[in-house]
Design a protein around this motif. Structure first.
Motif, PDB file in Angstrom:
ATOM      1  N   ASP A 150      81.485  14.926  62.636  1.00 34.23           N
ATOM      2  CA  ASP A 150      82.042  15.510  63.858  1.00 34.23           C
ATOM      3  C   ASP A 150      83.309  14.801  64.324  1.00 34.23           C
ATOM      4  OD1 ASP A 150      79.912  17.260  63.793  1.00 34.23           O
ATOM      5  OD2 ASP A 150      78.726  16.163  65.277  1.00 34.23           O
ATOM      6  N   ALA A 151      83.344  13.483  64.187  1.00 35.99           N
ATOM      7  CA  ALA A 151      84.479  12.712  64.703  1.00 35.99           C
ATOM      8  C   ALA A 151      85.723  12.829  63.824  1.00 35.99           C
ATOM      9  CB  ALA A 151      84.091  11.242  64.838  1.00 35.99           C
ATOM     10  N   LEU A 152      85.561  13.392  62.622  1.00 36.16           N
ATOM     11  CA  LEU A 152      86.687  13.492  61.686  1.00 36.16           C
ATOM     12  C   LEU A 152      86.842  14.932  61.182  1.00 36.16           C
ATOM     13  CD1 LEU A 152      85.997  10.309  59.492  1.00 36.16           C
ATOM     14  CD2 LEU A 152      87.575  10.494  61.413  1.00 36.16           C
ATOM     15  N   PRO A 153      87.149  15.887  62.064  1.00 39.64           N
ATOM     16  CA  PRO A 153      87.223  17.284  61.641  1.00 39.64           C
ATOM     17  C   PRO A 153      88.356  17.563  60.650  1.00 39.64           C
ATOM     18  CG  PRO A 153      88.071  17.034  63.878  1.00 39.64           C
ATOM     19  CD  PRO A 153      87.432  15.735  63.512  1.00 39.64           C
ATOM     20  N   GLY A 154      89.391  16.744  60.659  1.00 39.96           N
ATOM     21  CA  GLY A 154      90.519  16.970  59.765  1.00 39.96           C
ATOM     22  C   GLY A 154      90.463  16.152  58.494  1.00 39.96           C
ATOM     23  N   VAL A 155      89.325  15.505  58.248  1.00 43.02           N
ATOM     24  CA  VAL A 155      89.169  14.681  57.049  1.00 43.02           C
ATOM     25  C   VAL A 155      88.012  15.229  56.212  1.00 43.02           C
ATOM     26  CG1 VAL A 155      88.679  12.379  56.139  1.00 43.02           C
ATOM     27  CG2 VAL A 155      90.067  12.630  58.207  1.00 43.02           C
ATOM     28  N   GLN A 156      88.293  15.535  54.973  1.00 47.01           N
ATOM     29  CA  GLN A 156      87.230  15.946  54.053  1.00 47.01           C
ATOM     30  C   GLN A 156      86.654  14.694  53.404  1.00 47.01           C
ATOM     31  OE1 GLN A 156      87.941  19.264  51.353  1.00 47.01           O
ATOM     32  NE2 GLN A 156      86.983  18.130  49.682  1.00 47.01           N
ATOM     33  N   ILE A 157      85.339  14.603  53.391  1.00 45.03           N
ATOM     34  CA  ILE A 157      84.671  13.452  52.786  1.00 45.03           C
ATOM     35  C   ILE A 157      83.744  13.949  51.690  1.00 45.03           C
ATOM     36  CG2 ILE A 157      83.264  11.405  53.175  1.00 45.03           C
ATOM     37  CD1 ILE A 157      83.999  11.547  56.122  1.00 45.03           C
ATOM     38  N   ASP A 158      84.006  13.497  50.473  1.00 43.83           N
ATOM     39  CA  ASP A 158      83.166  13.849  49.332  1.00 43.83           C
ATOM     40  C   ASP A 158      82.419  12.604  48.882  1.00 43.83           C
ATOM     41  OD1 ASP A 158      83.998  16.727  48.596  1.00 43.83           O
ATOM     42  OD2 ASP A 158      85.921  15.705  48.805  1.00 43.83           O
ATOM     43  N   ALA A 159      81.098  12.729  48.732  1.00 47.42           N
ATOM     44  CA  ALA A 159      80.259  11.620  48.295  1.00 47.42           C
ATOM     45  C   ALA A 159      79.955  11.761  46.806  1.00 47.42           C
ATOM     46  CB  ALA A 159      78.958  11.597  49.093  1.00 47.42           C
ATOM     47  N   LEU A 160      80.111  10.665  46.074  1.00 50.55           N
ATOM     48  CA  LEU A 160      79.878  10.667  44.637  1.00 50.55           C
ATOM     49  C   LEU A 160      78.749   9.698  44.301  1.00 50.55           C
ATOM     50  CD1 LEU A 160      83.092  11.045  45.203  1.00 50.55           C
ATOM     51  CD2 LEU A 160      83.302  10.698  42.762  1.00 50.55           C
ATOM     52  N   PRO A 161      77.719  10.156  43.597  1.00 48.53           N
ATOM     53  CA  PRO A 161      76.658   9.234  43.189  1.00 48.53           C
ATOM     54  C   PRO A 161      77.183   8.221  42.175  1.00 48.53           C
ATOM     55  CG  PRO A 161      76.361  11.368  42.133  1.00 48.53           C
ATOM     56  CD  PRO A 161      77.477  11.530  43.121  1.00 48.53           C
ATOM     57  N   LEU A 162      76.746   6.976  42.319  1.00 43.62           N
ATOM     58  CA  LEU A 162      77.147   5.904  41.415  1.00 43.62           C
ATOM     59  C   LEU A 162      75.917   5.336  40.719  1.00 43.62           C
ATOM     60  CD1 LEU A 162      79.583   3.911  43.754  1.00 43.62           C
ATOM     61  CD2 LEU A 162      80.138   5.808  42.230  1.00 43.62           C
ATOM     62  N   SER A 163      76.129   4.800  39.527  1.00 46.80           N
ATOM     63  CA  SER A 163      75.043   4.127  38.826  1.00 46.80           C
ATOM     64  C   SER A 163      74.851   2.751  39.437  1.00 46.80           C
ATOM     65  CB  SER A 163      75.375   3.980  37.335  1.00 46.80           C
ATOM     66  OG  SER A 163      75.428   5.233  36.711  1.00 46.80           O
ATOM     67  N   SER A 164      73.662   2.490  39.939  1.00 47.77           N
ATOM     68  CA  SER A 164      73.415   1.220  40.607  1.00 47.77           C
ATOM     69  C   SER A 164      71.914   1.018  40.755  1.00 47.77           C
ATOM     70  CB  SER A 164      74.087   1.198  41.983  1.00 47.77           C
ATOM     71  OG  SER A 164      73.916  -0.037  42.601  1.00 47.77           O
ATOM     72  N   LYS A 165      71.541  -0.157  41.246  1.00 49.00           N
ATOM     73  CA  LYS A 165      70.147  -0.446  41.537  1.00 49.00           C
ATOM     74  C   LYS A 165      69.921  -0.399  43.038  1.00 49.00           C
ATOM     75  CE  LYS A 165      68.803  -3.399  37.650  1.00 49.00           C
ATOM     76  NZ  LYS A 165      68.291  -4.746  37.272  1.00 49.00           N
ATOM     77  N   ALA A 166      68.747   0.079  43.417  1.00 49.75           N
ATOM     78  CA  ALA A 166      68.352   0.002  44.823  1.00 49.75           C
ATOM     79  C   ALA A 166      68.046  -1.457  45.169  1.00 49.75           C
ATOM     80  CB  ALA A 166      67.129   0.882  45.062  1.00 49.75           C
ATOM     81  N   PRO A 167      68.002  -1.802  46.470  1.00 51.59           N
ATOM     82  CA  PRO A 167      67.714  -3.184  46.870  1.00 51.59           C
ATOM     83  C   PRO A 167      66.332  -3.634  46.406  1.00 51.59           C
ATOM     84  CG  PRO A 167      68.534  -1.886  48.718  1.00 51.59           C
ATOM     85  CD  PRO A 167      68.255  -0.918  47.625  1.00 51.59           C
ATOM     86  N   PRO A 168      66.093  -4.941  46.371  1.00 50.99           N
ATOM     87  CA  PRO A 168      64.795  -5.458  45.918  1.00 50.99           C
ATOM     88  C   PRO A 168      63.614  -4.942  46.728  1.00 50.99           C
ATOM     89  CG  PRO A 168      66.405  -7.227  45.995  1.00 50.99           C
ATOM     90  CD  PRO A 168      67.057  -6.027  46.631  1.00 50.99           C
ATOM     91  N   TYR A 169      63.834  -4.600  48.004  1.00 51.71           N
ATOM     92  CA  TYR A 169      62.752  -4.136  48.864  1.00 51.71           C
ATOM     93  C   TYR A 169      62.567  -2.623  48.808  1.00 51.71           C
ATOM     94  CZ  TYR A 169      67.139  -4.211  51.458  1.00 51.71           C
ATOM     95  OH  TYR A 169      68.454  -4.097  51.793  1.00 51.71           O
ATOM     96  N   SER A 170      63.366  -1.947  47.990  1.00 51.95           N
ATOM     97  CA  SER A 170      63.277  -0.493  47.901  1.00 51.95           C
ATOM     98  C   SER A 170      62.035  -0.050  47.132  1.00 51.95           C
ATOM     99  CB  SER A 170      64.515   0.059  47.193  1.00 51.95           C
ATOM    100  OG  SER A 170      64.353   1.432  46.899  1.00 51.95           O
TER     101      SER A 170
END
Length: 306
Positions: free
Chosen positions: A150-170
């Motif tokens: 909502d705070a950034l109506p003029g900005v497109q944000i695309d999320a890309l999955p990355l290869s990684s490990k979840a935290p130790p407590y996950s």
């Protein structure tokens, strides 16, 4: 679109509280030319008053104090932080959420399903905050559609999955799930300028490389100089790959990747720099090597406009 580096260090900050490596000891004693850094976080804004906080580090209160635009004081209780987006559930990226508990409305929190599961189970920050301001989960679906902030109506944000490990407590530490870690591509819809942010990059997958090629600003993983840096210093038994990070030097390292990207106008900036990394020494040979390749080192307070 404004992007501000609130914190440029990896987890633990620089100097790290219990570390006596040559970097940390040197900056404390004033014997090396280096600048103190807080833990990794950026903020993004269109109007300079309403900001999307990307990662909430344990150093968040100090970062707010150092950046007055995050406290615009428009009313008795106020904040420039309109929403938060977390790219993973690591301690150094989510602990600061607890510092926002005094909000008078629920905190809008953008997170993937995998990260939200961690924040409601293995590291139950969301249930804790339910006793204070509360959290309004904004789901990052990873279905190819841009995020709506909502705070950034003029900005497109695309999320890309990355290869990684979840935290130790996950709950899925040993069974990685899509969305354990993401990178972000920000596009100013008016100017067409783009910024790619990924403080943790263990592998340059094809879809990640494509996003990096589009970017006018690259804010990418600068954790370790060599793959065995922590092992050689006797501080860990893990390589950079074991920790989910691509080393900067050597074949296939981040320098080689960045050399293959962009135009002469592309800003290439390393962020999330571990306290052991020799690039922190401003007059050291590693920093000179980066300069020869047109690569910058992020520092707290660094600002970009796209």
């Amino acid at each position: 679109m404004k992007i501000k580096v609130l914190g440029s260090s990896a987890g633990g900050g620089f100097p790290q509280w219990n570390c006596n490596c040559s970097n940390c000891d040197g900056v404390r004693r004033g014997t090396v030319k280096a600048t103190r850094r807080s833990q990794s976080s950026i903020a993004v804004s269109e109007n300079g008053e309403d900001w999307l906080l990307v990662n909430a580090s344990p150093d968040l209160l100090a970062q707010i104090a150092a950046n007055p635009e995050l406290q615009p004081a428009r009313r008795a209780r106020d904040s420039g932080i309109a929403a938060v987006l977390v790219i993973d559930a690591q301690i150094d990226h989510v602990t600061g959420l607890l510092m926002l508990r005094e909000r008078d409305t629920p905190l809008p929190l953008h997170a993937t399903d995998a990260v939200w599961q961690d924040l409601t189970s293995g590291f139950p920050i969301a249930p804790i905050l339910s006793h204070y301001c509360g959290v309004e989960h904004r789901r990052i679906a990873l279905d190819g559609a841009p995020l709506a902030v909502d705070a950034l109506p003029g900005v497109q944000i695309d999320a890309l999955p990355l290869s990684s490990k979840a935290p130790p407590y996950s709950p899925h530490r040993n069974a990685p799930e899509l969305g354990d870690n993401i990178g972000l591509l920000f596009t100013n819809r008016q100017t067409g300028k783009r910024a790619f942010y990924a403080p943790g990059l263990g592998a340059i997958e094809p879809h990640v490389l494509e996003a990096m090629r589009k970017a006018d600003l690259l804010l990418v993983d600068g954790t370790l100089w060599t793959a065995d840096e922590m092992i050689r210093l006797g501080l860990s038994k893990k390589t950079s790959a074991d920790m989910g990070h691509l080393q900067q030097s050597g074949p296939g390292g981040m320098i080689e990747v960045l050399d293959s990207l962009g135009t002469p106008d592309t800003r290439k900036v390393l962020i999330h720099i571990n306290n052991t990394n020799p690039i922190l020494v401003e007059d050291g040979p590693e920093r000179r090597i980066l300069g020869e390749h047109g690569i910058e080192v992020a520092h707290d307070g660094m600002t970009f406009e796209l």
